[in-house]
Design an enzyme around this catalytic site. Structure first.
Site, PDB file in Angstrom:
ATOM      1  N   CYS A   1      39.856  50.030  30.986  1.00 38.32           N
ATOM      2  CA  CYS A   1      40.971  49.967  31.943  1.00 38.32           C
ATOM      3  C   CYS A   1      41.447  51.372  32.318  1.00 38.32           C
ATOM      4  CB  CYS A   1      42.144  49.178  31.361  1.00 38.32           C
ATOM      5  SG  CYS A   1      41.722  47.488  30.947  1.00 38.32           S
TER       6      CYS A   1
ATOM      7  N   ARG B   1      39.706  41.024  34.548  1.00 38.26           N
ATOM      8  CA  ARG B   1      39.682  42.021  35.630  1.00 38.26           C
ATOM      9  C   ARG B   1      39.430  41.253  36.915  1.00 38.26           C
ATOM     10  NH1 ARG B   1      39.245  46.525  32.628  1.00 38.26           N
ATOM     11  NH2 ARG B   1      37.940  46.300  30.782  1.00 38.26           N
TER      12      ARG B   1
HETATM   13  C1  BEZ Z   1      38.958  47.908  27.826  1.00 42.62           C
HETATM   14  O1  BEZ Z   1      38.317  48.788  27.298  1.00 42.62           O
HETATM   15  O2  BEZ Z   1      39.541  48.094  28.914  1.00 42.62           O
HETATM   16  C2  BEZ Z   1      39.040  46.572  27.187  1.00 42.62           C
HETATM   17  C3  BEZ Z   1      38.144  46.275  26.185  1.00 42.62           C
HETATM   18  C4  BEZ Z   1      38.213  45.047  25.567  1.00 42.62           C
HETATM   19  C5  BEZ Z   1      39.168  44.117  25.936  1.00 42.62           C
HETATM   20  C6  BEZ Z   1      40.043  44.427  26.951  1.00 42.62           C
HETATM   21  C7  BEZ Z   1      39.976  45.657  27.581  1.00 42.62           C
END
Ligand code: BEZ
Length: 233
Positions: free
Chosen positions: A46, A122
């Protein structure tokens, strides 16, 4: 609650954001907007996405397009995370982020999927200047989004709307018809017979034409420019 679909009006709602309360979709009337959700603040993928969206913000604005983020975190978390991004990665996040800790907005937009019942997937909603949802994309937690494709989509919708055409795979670099655009399918026998007389066609159901040279050139240059590697900037 039914989740919104392509062609629906974006549901009317007031959201709490890092830039104050915003009424959707009215706040962006006359503009395109992209609402994108992420699973959680302070997570690696993110964070890379927020940096990528911020770095392309001016390119989105050139397409009369605003950005708005969303997750089930609080405003305080969003503020602290964006401060961290500025201090550690040198990137200011210029767009608002919706705080949705009780998941009301996520519920309305259908963003809580089987993969995680508590965190938003997402998702990307591309909404046109009339507040109509034109595209919905979903990505899993383990794959960050591609800004070039989002810019290509907005540019593509704008060309499609302006000229009443459809755009081929990988436009403006299509393997068969290059930067040309597809004429909508014929719907009567007469139209089908006329097609090859008016356009370049492989058959009456696969016809294409060029958009004005300046437009094609402008789209190609825009997309080439934004697709340049941006690492280390
Ligand atoms: C992330 O790295 O953005 C992420 C990884 C696992 C679950 C949710 C977000």
């Amino acid at each position: 609650m039914a989740m919104p679909l392509i062609g629906d009006k974006f549901p009317e709602m007031e959201v709490v954001t890092t830039h104050g309360k915003i009424k959707l979709p009215d706040a962006f009337a006359g503009k395109w907007f992209i609402l994108f959700s992420h699973p959680a603040d302070f997570t690696p993928v993110c964070t890379t996405e927020f940096v990528a969206f911020a770095k392309r913000y001016e390119d989105f604005k050139k397409l009369n397009t605003e950005l708005i983020g969303l997750s089930v975190d609080s405003t305080w978390s969003h503020i602290k995370w964006t401060e961290w991004i500025k201090e550690n990665l040198g990137v200011e996040i210029p767009f608002p982020i919706i705080a949705d800790p009780r998941g009301f907005v996520a519920e309305k937009l259908g963003l809580l999927h089987t993969a995680s019942a508590t965190h938003t997937v997402r998702a990307v909603f591309i909404v046109d200047p009339n507040g109509v949802i034109r595209a919905i994309l979903y990505y899993p937690a383990e794959l960050g989004r591609n800004m070039d494709e989002l810019l290509r989509m907005v540019k593509g919708f704008q060309v499609s709307d302006k000229y009443g055409v459809a755009l081929p795979a990988n436009w403006p670099n299509n393997e068969i018809i290059g930067e040309n655009v597809i004429v909508p399918p014929a719907s009567t026998v007469e139209e089908a017979a006329e097609r090859p007389k008016k356009y370049k066609c492989f058959d009456w159901w696969l016809c294409y034409k060029s958009v004005p040279e300046e437009e094609a050139e402008e789209a190609r240059k825009f997309l080439e420019r934004v697709a340049k590697p941006k690492s280390g900037q």
